[in-house]
Design a protein around this motif. Structure first.
Motif, PDB file in Angstrom:
ATOM      1  N   UNK A  32     -42.896 -23.313 -11.456  1.00 42.81           N
ATOM      2  CA  UNK A  32     -41.564 -23.200 -10.867  1.00 42.81           C
ATOM      3  C   UNK A  32     -40.776 -22.192 -11.683  1.00 42.81           C
ATOM      4  N   UNK A  33     -40.138 -21.254 -11.010  1.00 45.94           N
ATOM      5  CA  UNK A  33     -39.411 -20.194 -11.700  1.00 45.94           C
ATOM      6  C   UNK A  33     -38.114 -19.883 -10.961  1.00 45.94           C
ATOM      7  N   UNK A  34     -37.203 -19.277 -11.683  1.00 49.51           N
ATOM      8  CA  UNK A  34     -35.987 -18.739 -11.096  1.00 49.51           C
ATOM      9  C   UNK A  34     -36.132 -17.237 -11.034  1.00 49.51           C
ATOM     10  N   UNK A  35     -36.007 -16.682  -9.840  1.00 53.39           N
ATOM     11  CA  UNK A  35     -36.083 -15.237  -9.641  1.00 53.39           C
ATOM     12  C   UNK A  35     -34.719 -14.797  -9.130  1.00 53.39           C
ATOM     13  N   UNK A  36     -33.925 -14.257 -10.036  1.00 55.92           N
ATOM     14  CA  UNK A  36     -32.525 -13.923  -9.729  1.00 55.92           C
ATOM     15  C   UNK A  36     -31.821 -15.205  -9.256  1.00 55.92           C
ATOM     16  N   UNK A  37     -31.352 -15.216  -8.014  1.00 58.43           N
ATOM     17  CA  UNK A  37     -30.633 -16.399  -7.525  1.00 58.43           C
ATOM     18  C   UNK A  37     -31.539 -17.334  -6.719  1.00 58.43           C
ATOM     19  N   UNK A  38     -32.827 -17.045  -6.692  1.00 62.72           N
ATOM     20  CA  UNK A  38     -33.752 -17.825  -5.872  1.00 62.72           C
ATOM     21  C   UNK A  38     -34.635 -18.727  -6.731  1.00 62.72           C
ATOM     22  N   UNK A  39     -35.021 -19.855  -6.161  1.00 65.91           N
ATOM     23  CA  UNK A  39     -35.948 -20.790  -6.801  1.00 65.91           C
ATOM     24  C   UNK A  39     -37.303 -20.657  -6.116  1.00 65.91           C
ATOM     25  N   UNK A  40     -38.342 -20.481  -6.913  1.00 67.97           N
ATOM     26  CA  UNK A  40     -39.678 -20.272  -6.346  1.00 67.97           C
ATOM     27  C   UNK A  40     -40.674 -21.220  -6.984  1.00 67.97           C
ATOM     28  N   UNK A  41     -41.402 -21.958  -6.129  1.00 67.27           N
ATOM     29  CA  UNK A  41     -42.521 -22.795  -6.567  1.00 67.27           C
ATOM     30  C   UNK A  41     -43.801 -22.179  -6.012  1.00 67.27           C
ATOM     31  N   UNK A  42     -44.813 -22.054  -6.846  1.00 67.00           N
ATOM     32  CA  UNK A  42     -46.105 -21.557  -6.386  1.00 67.00           C
ATOM     33  C   UNK A  42     -47.202 -22.445  -6.949  1.00 67.00           C
ATOM     34  N   UNK A  43     -48.350 -22.472  -6.270  1.00 64.38           N
ATOM     35  CA  UNK A  43     -49.457 -23.319  -6.686  1.00 64.38           C
ATOM     36  C   UNK A  43     -50.751 -22.817  -6.092  1.00 64.38           C
ATOM     37  N   UNK A  44     -51.845 -23.406  -6.557  1.00 59.99           N
ATOM     38  CA  UNK A  44     -53.158 -23.144  -5.970  1.00 59.99           C
ATOM     39  C   UNK A  44     -53.596 -24.381  -5.195  1.00 59.99           C
ATOM     40  N   UNK A  45     -54.333 -24.174  -4.138  1.00 60.62           N
ATOM     41  CA  UNK A  45     -54.804 -25.284  -3.318  1.00 60.62           C
ATOM     42  C   UNK A  45     -55.930 -26.025  -4.022  1.00 60.62           C
ATOM     43  N   UNK A  46     -56.068 -27.324  -3.778  1.00 60.99           N
ATOM     44  CA  UNK A  46     -57.175 -28.075  -4.384  1.00 60.99           C
ATOM     45  C   UNK A  46     -58.511 -27.663  -3.791  1.00 60.99           C
ATOM     46  N   UNK A  47     -59.579 -28.028  -4.467  1.00 60.75           N
ATOM     47  CA  UNK A  47     -60.918 -27.695  -3.991  1.00 60.75           C
ATOM     48  C   UNK A  47     -61.303 -28.518  -2.767  1.00 60.75           C
ATOM     49  N   UNK A  48     -60.794 -29.739  -2.673  1.00 64.61           N
ATOM     50  CA  UNK A  48     -61.102 -30.605  -1.527  1.00 64.61           C
ATOM     51  C   UNK A  48     -60.100 -30.363  -0.401  1.00 64.61           C
ATOM     52  N   UNK A  49     -60.554 -30.574   0.829  1.00 63.95           N
ATOM     53  CA  UNK A  49     -59.718 -30.320   2.001  1.00 63.95           C
ATOM     54  C   UNK A  49     -58.524 -31.266   2.044  1.00 63.95           C
ATOM     55  N   UNK A  50     -57.376 -30.742   2.444  1.00 63.09           N
ATOM     56  CA  UNK A  50     -56.171 -31.551   2.622  1.00 63.09           C
ATOM     57  C   UNK A  50     -55.589 -31.251   3.997  1.00 63.09           C
ATOM     58  N   UNK A  51     -54.691 -32.126   4.442  1.00 58.24           N
ATOM     59  CA  UNK A  51     -54.089 -31.956   5.772  1.00 58.24           C
ATOM     60  C   UNK A  51     -52.617 -31.578   5.710  1.00 58.24           C
ATOM     61  N   UNK A  52     -51.957 -31.803   4.567  1.00 62.51           N
ATOM     62  CA  UNK A  52     -50.552 -31.418   4.438  1.00 62.51           C
ATOM     63  C   UNK A  52     -50.133 -31.424   2.980  1.00 62.51           C
ATOM     64  N   UNK A  53     -49.012 -30.769   2.716  1.00 63.13           N
ATOM     65  CA  UNK A  53     -48.375 -30.762   1.396  1.00 63.13           C
ATOM     66  C   UNK A  53     -46.922 -31.174   1.601  1.00 63.13           C
ATOM     67  N   UNK A  54     -46.472 -32.146   0.835  1.00 59.30           N
ATOM     68  CA  UNK A  54     -45.116 -32.671   1.000  1.00 59.30           C
ATOM     69  C   UNK A  54     -44.334 -32.493  -0.294  1.00 59.30           C
ATOM     70  N   UNK A  55     -43.170 -31.828  -0.197  1.00 59.62           N
ATOM     71  CA  UNK A  55     -42.266 -31.660  -1.323  1.00 59.62           C
ATOM     72  C   UNK A  55     -41.046 -32.534  -1.110  1.00 59.62           C
ATOM     73  N   UNK A  56     -40.630 -33.216  -2.170  1.00 63.26           N
ATOM     74  CA  UNK A  56     -39.424 -34.034  -2.127  1.00 63.26           C
ATOM     75  C   UNK A  56     -38.510 -33.598  -3.252  1.00 63.26           C
TER      76      UNK A  56
END
Length: 471
Positions: free
Chosen positions: A127-151
């Motif tokens: 998670x980083x701050x880029x100027x006035x924006x908030x950015x989260x980045x990640x890599x996908x897991x090796x096993x299959x998934x159906x959704x990603x949920x952020x709270x």
């Protein structure tokens, strides 16, 4: 020949008989205290709760829980439960419970093992701050998934299973706490990934007791110059800040997220420069740190924590100064404190290759053969508490008294003798965080040849700055 064979058979028979007798004489070792019974576990959300029944005893029982052979967690007397988390999915766990009494009687261990089934979580999230924006980045897991949920806050965001980032544009100033989970085609969820970021000031500064950057580059110690060259090339928007500018008010510290003071001089003294201790300067630096400004302190600059009042306990300090000398050894950093508290997963060490030694120490090299200045500024922890070097209470007292994370020590240390790298998190009036790096093997400019581990030092400091940028 047959005669000798018969003699051999006689001796063989006697030897077997003697061995048999010896076996019969070995006593059977039995525990002198009954083990706990009914050891069970139940998953409660992301945690697991262990419960058990204690054996009968005329005196209170000391209870310990061990997640592995090297770690012993003491519980309250007569404890019958233990809860821990976050429990990772699809990972085998084995916990052992033992009891002992005041007479030295000890039970055998009772063990329980389990696996929490679930979707695989995201990997390498940032998670980083880029100027006035908030950015989260990640890599996908090796096993299959159906959704990603952020709270976060009162919001829930569901993303596609192929998403690898999430951005909030023009994010409001303040602290953000994200919980990220995945789901799979069996509707199972992963263990959570937590991400925290404080949106605010973004500027980075390089502190100096010299009046301007040109003077610093031309006259300062070679370690200070080398650190500055790397810093400004890695962070082109960073700024030089003199203590004189702080004193006369030509710099606004509230605009800065992280200030790095790299004070490693080779004149035989570890004293801080008088300008840094000027009352006006000190007051402004204290205000900066209390208001949430973060500090990265190298070598002798660590003393500033006491001058600002952030550290109040007068630990014995191991301070080495002077020109140093030739040494053929490879020196490194240990990150598994007392071989029990593994800090290798801390963001400070991201991307740094570690070696697990035979005795449980986890280390990485920082300087090779050649001239070593050995400018240490480390804390000798147990003595202030009148404790031995191997006493677990030394770790507990240091981390709780200072709201600290004990991150590193010399690579040859296998107990609690010294803290050479540590993080201070917000405490009382001080809402800023800091990281102190005082191990003498971490030099910015070696005095002979080229340090084969210079890239590791670069990575260590970049990790420190990028981590403090989120605080």
């Amino acid at each position: 020949m047959k005669k000798y064979l018969n003699i051999y058979l006689v001796f063989l028979a006697l030897a077997l008989a003697f061995t048999s007798c010896l076996k019969k004489e070995i006593p059977t070792i039995t525990p002198n205290l009954a083990a706990v019974t009914n050891l069970k576990y139940v998953l409660v959300g992301d945690s697991v709760k262990l419960t058990w029944t204690l054996p009968a005893s005329a005196s209170p029982l000391n209870v310990t829980v061990s997640p592995d052979p090297k770690t012993i967690i003491p519980l309250n007397a007569n404890a019958t439960t233990y809860t821990f988390g976050i429990v990772e999915v699809n990972k085998p766990y084995l916990y052992t419970v033992k009891v002992s009494d005041s007479n030295g009687n000890t039970s055998l261990g009772s063990s329980v093992q389990f696996v929490r089934a679930g979707a695989s979580p995201i990997k390498n999230a940032e998670i980083t701050q880029v100027d006035a924006n908030l950015l989260i980045s990640w890599q996908l897991p090796d096993s299959a998934i159906t959704s990603i949920v952020l709270v976060y806050a009162d919001k829930t965001v569901t993303l596609a299973p192929t998403a690898t980032s999430f951005q909030i544009q023009n994010a409001a100033v303040g602290s953000y706490h994200f919980t990220v989970r995945t789901t799979n085609n069996r509707n199972q969820v992963s263990n959570p990934t937590f991400l925290d970021l404080k949106m605010g000031a973004t500027m980075l500064g390089y502190l100096s007791d010299l009046p301007d950057s040109t003077t610093m580059m031309n006259t300062a110690d070679d370690d200070i110059v080398a650190g500055a060259q790397w810093f400004f090339s890695t962070y082109p928007k960073a700024r030089f800040i003199s203590f004189n500018a702080i004193k006369n008010g030509t710099v606004d510290l509230s605009q800065y997220r992280v200030l790095w003071w790299n004070y490693d001089i080779d004149d035989g003294t570890s004293d801080l420069p008088p300008i840094s201790l000027d009352q006006t300067v000190l007051t402004k630096m204290i205000t900066y740190h209390k208001n949430g400004g973060n500090l990265l302190l190298s070598t002798y600059a660590i003393a500033y924590l006491w001058d600002m009042g952030r550290m109040t306990i007068n630990y014995t300090r191991g301070i080495d100064k002077g020109p140093g000398g030739l040494n053929p050894d490879v020196w490194g950093v240990g990150v598994n404190i007392d071989k029990k508290h593994d800090q290798s997963g801390h963001p400070l060490y991201k991307g740094i290759a570690m070696t697990t030694q035979a005795d449980g120490r986890i280390t990485f090299p920082v300087i090779g053969n050649g001239w070593k200045e050995n400018h240490n500024y480390i804390l000798v922890v147990p003595t202030i508490y009148n404790l031995g070097n191997g006493d677990e209470l030394a770790y507990t007292r240091f981390t709780t008294d200072n709201n600290a994370v004990w991150l590193g020590q010399w690579d040859g240390i296998g107990d609690y003798f010294m803290a050479g790298i540590f993080e201070l998190q917000p405490k009382d009036d001080f809402q800023g965080s800091s990281i102190s790096i005082g191990i003498g093997g971490i030099e910015w400019k070696v005095n002979s040849g080229i340090n084969p581990y210079q890239s590791t030092i670069n990575k260590l400091y970049q990790n420190a700055i990028d981590y403090l940028k989120t605080k």
